[in-house]
Motif scaffolding. Structure first.
Motif, mmCIF file in Angstrom:
data_model
loop_
_atom_site.group_PDB
_atom_site.id
_atom_site.type_symbol
_atom_site.label_atom_id
_atom_site.label_comp_id
_atom_site.label_asym_id
_atom_site.label_seq_id
_atom_site.Cartn_x
_atom_site.Cartn_y
_atom_site.Cartn_z
ATOM 1 N N ALA A 46 20.359 55.815 46.167
ATOM 2 C CA ALA A 46 19.473 56.892 46.610
ATOM 3 C C ALA A 46 19.687 57.185 48.091
ATOM 4 O O ALA A 46 19.717 58.350 48.499
ATOM 5 C CB ALA A 46 18.015 56.533 46.333
ATOM 6 N N HIS A 47 19.857 56.157 48.884
ATOM 7 C CA HIS A 47 20.104 56.341 50.316
ATOM 8 C C HIS A 47 21.372 57.164 50.545
ATOM 9 O O HIS A 47 21.393 58.053 51.408
ATOM 10 C CB HIS A 47 20.231 54.979 50.999
ATOM 11 N N ASN A 48 22.422 56.872 49.773
ATOM 12 C CA ASN A 48 23.699 57.555 49.948
ATOM 13 C C ASN A 48 23.746 58.941 49.324
ATOM 14 O O ASN A 48 24.577 59.757 49.722
ATOM 15 C CB ASN A 48 24.839 56.711 49.367
ATOM 16 N N ASN A 49 22.886 59.221 48.353
ATOM 17 C CA ASN A 49 23.007 60.471 47.601
ATOM 18 C C ASN A 49 21.790 61.383 47.643
ATOM 19 O O ASN A 49 21.952 62.593 47.682
ATOM 20 C CB ASN A 49 23.347 60.159 46.139
ATOM 21 N N GLU A 50 20.614 60.826 47.581
ATOM 22 C CA GLU A 50 19.411 61.647 47.421
ATOM 23 C C GLU A 50 18.467 61.569 48.604
ATOM 24 O O GLU A 50 17.616 62.422 48.779
ATOM 25 C CB GLU A 50 18.645 61.195 46.166
ATOM 26 N N GLY A 51 18.580 60.517 49.349
ATOM 27 C CA GLY A 51 17.612 60.253 50.405
ATOM 28 C C GLY A 51 16.514 59.341 49.874
ATOM 29 O O GLY A 51 16.297 59.250 48.674
ATOM 30 N N LEU A 52 15.866 58.649 50.774
ATOM 31 C CA LEU A 52 14.826 57.698 50.403
ATOM 32 C C LEU A 52 13.483 58.133 50.958
ATOM 33 O O LEU A 52 13.415 58.809 51.987
ATOM 34 C CB LEU A 52 15.152 56.315 50.983
ATOM 35 N N THR A 53 12.433 57.690 50.289
ATOM 36 C CA THR A 53 11.107 57.855 50.866
ATOM 37 C C THR A 53 11.026 56.931 52.074
ATOM 38 O O THR A 53 11.847 56.016 52.238
ATOM 39 C CB THR A 53 10.003 57.457 49.871
ATOM 40 N N ARG A 54 10.062 57.136 52.897
ATOM 41 C CA ARG A 54 9.874 56.283 54.080
ATOM 42 C C ARG A 54 9.710 54.830 53.652
ATOM 43 O O ARG A 54 10.298 53.933 54.243
ATOM 44 C CB ARG A 54 8.660 56.761 54.861
ATOM 45 N N GLU A 55 8.913 54.589 52.620
ATOM 46 C CA GLU A 55 8.653 53.230 52.152
ATOM 47 C C GLU A 55 9.929 52.579 51.608
ATOM 48 O O GLU A 55 10.192 51.406 51.858
ATOM 49 C CB GLU A 55 7.557 53.230 51.073
ATOM 50 N N ASP A 56 10.714 53.345 50.847
ATOM 51 C CA ASP A 56 11.958 52.798 50.302
ATOM 52 C C ASP A 56 12.965 52.498 51.409
ATOM 53 O O ASP A 56 13.690 51.512 51.352
ATOM 54 C CB ASP A 56 12.573 53.751 49.281
ATOM 55 N N LYS A 57 13.008 53.341 52.431
ATOM 56 C CA LYS A 57 13.918 53.101 53.554
ATOM 57 C C LYS A 57 13.522 51.820 54.280
ATOM 58 O O LYS A 57 14.392 51.005 54.629
ATOM 59 C CB LYS A 57 13.914 54.277 54.524
ATOM 60 N N ILE A 58 12.241 51.622 54.497
ATOM 61 C CA ILE A 58 11.765 50.394 55.139
ATOM 62 C C ILE A 58 12.138 49.190 54.281
ATOM 63 O O ILE A 58 12.630 48.176 54.804
ATOM 64 C CB ILE A 58 10.242 50.465 55.386
ATOM 65 N N GLU A 59 11.924 49.289 52.971
ATOM 66 C CA GLU A 59 12.266 48.178 52.083
ATOM 67 C C GLU A 59 13.755 47.862 52.154
ATOM 68 O O GLU A 59 14.153 46.696 52.261
ATOM 69 C CB GLU A 59 11.875 48.490 50.637
ATOM 70 N N LEU A 60 14.605 48.880 52.099
ATOM 71 C CA LEU A 60 16.049 48.659 52.146
ATOM 72 C C LEU A 60 16.472 48.077 53.494
ATOM 73 O O LEU A 60 17.231 47.108 53.546
ATOM 74 C CB LEU A 60 16.805 49.962 51.874
ATOM 75 N N ASP A 61 15.970 48.626 54.579
ATOM 76 C CA ASP A 61 16.311 48.107 55.903
ATOM 77 C C ASP A 61 15.901 46.647 56.046
ATOM 78 O O ASP A 61 16.669 45.822 56.558
ATOM 79 C CB ASP A 61 15.656 48.943 57.005
#
Length: 84
Positions: A46-61
């Motif tokens: 999702a990060h590479n193709n669609e973008g992430l929600t703020r919460e998902d980006k925090i989780e991935l980071d």
């Protein structure tokens, strides 16, 4: 007021693993469950193709930091096996 936050499965698995006690060998062999790996892969996709929600980006980071720390722990565990 207490706000409950959901702990991501990958974090929970790592915490449970260390809380149960470990050996250098078990640390080296530790793997996340397939379900946790798939969730992380979905976040990366999702990060590479669609973008992430703020919460998902925090989780991935945060997971990337934890994963780096786990790699360092495994490297040190290998040193302990060599010394024995």
């Amino acid at each position: 007021m207490t706000v409950a936050t959901k702990i991501p499965q990958a974090y929970s698995e790592i915490v449970e693993f260390f809380a149960a006690g470990t050996t250098p060998e078990s640390i080296i062999n530790f793997q996340l469950s397939e379900e946790a790996k798939e969730h992380i892969a979905d976040l990366i996709y999702a990060h590479n193709n669609e973008g992430l929600t703020r919460e998902d980006k925090i989780e991935l980071d945060n997971f990337l930091v934890v994963e780096h720390l786990l790699r360092l722990i495994k490297a040190v565990a290998r040193k302990h096996i060599v010394k024995e």
